[in-house]
Design a protein around this motif. Sequence first.
Motif, PDB file in Angstrom:
ATOM      1  N   ARG A  61      -5.694  17.707   3.818  1.00 28.89           N
ATOM      2  CA  ARG A  61      -5.136  18.846   3.211  1.00 28.89           C
ATOM      3  C   ARG A  61      -5.737  19.307   1.949  1.00 28.89           C
ATOM      4  O   ARG A  61      -6.119  20.417   1.915  1.00 28.89           O
ATOM      5  N   TRP A  62      -5.968  18.450   0.979  1.00 33.33           N
ATOM      6  CA  TRP A  62      -6.449  18.885  -0.225  1.00 33.33           C
ATOM      7  C   TRP A  62      -7.996  19.220   0.192  1.00 33.33           C
ATOM      8  O   TRP A  62      -8.349  20.415  -0.412  1.00 33.33           O
ATOM      9  N   LEU A  63      -8.565  18.692   0.934  1.00 32.93           N
ATOM     10  CA  LEU A  63     -10.045  19.174   1.241  1.00 32.93           C
ATOM     11  C   LEU A  63      -9.948  20.609   1.912  1.00 32.93           C
ATOM     12  O   LEU A  63     -10.841  21.457   1.733  1.00 32.93           O
ATOM     13  N   TRP A  64      -9.230  20.772   2.781  1.00 32.40           N
ATOM     14  CA  TRP A  64      -8.797  21.839   3.658  1.00 32.40           C
ATOM     15  C   TRP A  64      -8.704  23.095   2.960  1.00 32.40           C
ATOM     16  O   TRP A  64      -9.209  24.333   3.171  1.00 32.40           O
ATOM     17  N   GLN A  65      -7.685  22.812   1.951  1.00 34.68           N
ATOM     18  CA  GLN A  65      -7.137  23.794   0.933  1.00 34.68           C
ATOM     19  C   GLN A  65      -8.290  24.476   0.198  1.00 34.68           C
ATOM     20  O   GLN A  65      -8.640  25.726   0.039  1.00 34.68           O
ATOM     21  N   TYR A  66      -9.212  23.644  -0.282  1.00 39.01           N
ATOM     22  CA  TYR A  66     -10.258  24.053  -1.079  1.00 39.01           C
ATOM     23  C   TYR A  66     -11.417  24.702  -0.347  1.00 39.01           C
ATOM     24  O   TYR A  66     -12.116  25.737  -0.690  1.00 39.01           O
ATOM     25  N   PHE A  67     -11.595  24.158   0.936  1.00 42.24           N
ATOM     26  CA  PHE A  67     -12.592  24.637   1.912  1.00 42.24           C
ATOM     27  C   PHE A  67     -12.139  25.969   2.295  1.00 42.24           C
ATOM     28  O   PHE A  67     -12.851  27.184   2.061  1.00 42.24           O
ATOM     29  N   LEU A  68     -10.777  26.650   2.717  1.00 46.93           N
ATOM     30  CA  LEU A  68     -10.481  27.713   2.901  1.00 46.93           C
ATOM     31  C   LEU A  68     -10.635  28.740   1.951  1.00 46.93           C
ATOM     32  O   LEU A  68     -10.811  29.843   2.057  1.00 46.93           O
ATOM     33  N   LEU A  69     -10.204  28.270   0.750  1.00 42.92           N
ATOM     34  CA  LEU A  69      -9.929  29.145  -0.580  1.00 42.92           C
ATOM     35  C   LEU A  69     -11.522  29.614  -0.707  1.00 42.92           C
ATOM     36  O   LEU A  69     -11.763  30.856  -1.129  1.00 42.92           O
TER      37      LEU A  69
END
Length: 90
Positions: A61-69
């Motif tokens: 979730r942490w990595l995905w959030q930064y990737f999407l942003l």
Amino acid sequence: MANGIDRFLGGPPLAVLGKLILLSILIGVVLSALGLDPWNIFESVRRLIRGVWDMGFDAIRWLWQYFLLGAVLVIPIWLILRLIRAPKGR
């Protein structure tokens, strides 16, 4: 054909994909530090996969959030630059 794709993308597709992913995460960290949140952009996706996140995938979730942003800015800018720099007609 592959040479044309490599030329358009700016290199081998997997290498370009890897660079875009890393750049998206980096930009995501910076934008997150500025207080921006990708979840208001992808609210429907968040609802769909919230159950998966609740099962303990905090690192994903942490990595995905930064990737999407980061991807919200990186991918369109990259595509625009590729189109501007594309060779003119042949």
